[in-house]
Enzyme design. Structure first.
Site, PDB file in Angstrom:
ATOM      1  CG  ASP A 365     -43.242  87.065 -15.852  1.00 19.23           C
ATOM      2  OD1 ASP A 365     -43.806  86.087 -15.337  1.00 19.23           O
ATOM      3  OD2 ASP A 365     -43.887  88.026 -16.210  1.00 19.23           O
ATOM      4  CE  LYS A 366     -46.378  87.406 -12.194  1.00 20.79           C
ATOM      5  NZ  LYS A 366     -46.530  87.199 -13.803  1.00 20.79           N
ATOM      6  CB  THR A 367     -40.587  82.974  -7.872  1.00 22.15           C
ATOM      7  OG1 THR A 367     -40.761  84.021  -7.045  1.00 22.15           O
ATOM      8  CG2 THR A 367     -39.119  82.946  -8.451  1.00 22.15           C
TER       9      THR A 367
END
Length: 386
Positions: A365-367
């Site tokens: 959901d996020k880098t």
């Protein structure tokens, strides 16, 4: 103190044996071994084509090998727990004294330095930064690598100042332990701070066990929850026993093999019973009429034992040895070694090594979860410079 290892919670060997009966083949071979022993002790019931030790011995070897492997892995987890519980922390009780994490009690004031993990849930009192602010890394808790701002009660931070050896008296009251990580209520009263009035404590002042202090030379905190009462511990659950896709596939395959296996056994028992009735064999059995069970049942059990190796027990021996070798190769792989933290890859559950080769997609959901998230100064431009 916290323990994640099985050894600290329950007897290792009996529980390991119970867990191994999640494998369908182990249950099957225990049944076959029991039938073999009964046939050897009471030959008038049925004929045992193989010696019981040939199956029971191999089964015992496989289960013992698996138990030893799980015991070795659990000992490593126990050692990791022990190192964490006995890690040193500076406590002001009074003066400066080094305690172990497991010896901390609520109300102890601890000194945490930059890049040190928090040994317990603690409320921030002051730090080396102005107004008693601090930054913590909670990647070990929620996987987020961005630093979170924590603020001590302003009047308390001003009363303590930026002195590590500040001597003050006061009281701290907090709510009972709860699982909610994002809520916290309490109050602190320090002599000389706001005329001795209570100052509220909220989640902005709470530093969770396992979070790491960052970009702050030091911070003074008061311990509020320890051990099993910390919020991280209250939210933790006992990890269920994990099985690899290979093992689950084998368990399902045994059900498929069982169908023709039982068909062969039943057909052979019927043919043997009919043929034996037409052609008595007194030289094999002195008195077939004295058999306490029907001839078809006796023949069925005999052929059930005879065909037992349609389900190969050696398969599990091979799988366990391959798991051990794969775990050792992972630990020795230089491409999976992190020089920055001096950390090699660790296979905490060797029975899941096969899963690494079956990963096709990674969802995130996020880098920040997949990158180092490091800010590096590359270029500076100043007026009048090239």
């Amino acid at each position: 103190q916290l323990w994640d290892s099985i050894r600290a919670l329950r007897p290792w060997f009996p529980w390991s044996l119970v867990e191994q009966f999640r494998r369908s083949a182990n249950v099957y071979y225990v049944l076959v071994s029991i039938l073999m022993v009964i046939g050897e002790q009471y030959p008038q019931l049925w004929v045992t084509p193989y010696a019981s030790w040939s199956t029971a011995g191999v089964l015992a070897f496989v289960m013992a090998l698996t138990s030893l492997k799980e015991g070795y892995e659990d000992i490593n987890r126990w050692r990791s727990d022990y190192r964490e519980n006995t890690a040193p922390v500076v406590a002001m009780v009074p003066g400066r004294k080094t305690l172990r994490w497991k010896d901390l009690r609520p109300g102890d004031i601890i000194l945490v330095r930059d890049r040190e993990p928090l040994p317990a849930d603690a409320a921030l009192l002051t730090s080396s930064l102005p107004n008693g602010i601090a930054y913590v890394d909670t990647a070990n808790i929620d996987g987020e690598t961005n630093l979170k701002l924590k603020e001590a009660p302003l009047e308390v931070a001003r009363a303590l100042g930026d002195r590590q050896e500040a001597r003050v008296q006061g009281t701290v009251s907090v709510e009972p332990p709860s699982r909610s990580i994002h809520s916290f209520q309490g109050a602190v009263r320090v002599q000389g701070a706001a005329g001795g009035a209570e100052q509220p404590l909220s989640e902005t002042a709470l530093l969770l066990r396992g979070s790491v202090l960052r970009n702050v030379a030091w911070a003074l905190c008061v311990v509020v929850y320890t051990g099993r009462e910390t919020k991280v511990a209250l939210n933790s659950r006992h990890a269920p026993t994990k099985t690899s896709l290979v093992e689950r596939t084998i368990n399902r395959s045994l059900g498929v093999i069982l169908i023709p296996y039982l068909a062969f056994t039943t057909a052979s028992a019927i043919v043997a019973t009919v043929w034996g009735a037409q052609l008595p064999l007194p030289y094999l059995y002195e008195d077939q009429a004295s058999r306490p069970i029907p001839e078809v049942v006796s023949s069925w059990v005999t052929f059930f034992i005879l065909y037992c190796y349609l389900i190969p027990i050696s398969l599990y021996v091979t799988i366990e040895l391959v798991n051990l070798l794969q775990a050792s190769f992972i630990a020795a792989d230089t491409l999976m070694y992190d020089e920055t933290s001096d950390s090699p890859a660790v296979a905490r559950a060797s029975n899941l090594c096969q899963e690494l080769g079956q990963v096709q997609y990674v969802f995130s959901d996020k880098t920040g979860t997949l990158t180092a998230n490091e800010m590096v100064l590359r270029y500076v431009g100043l007026p009048g410079s090239d």
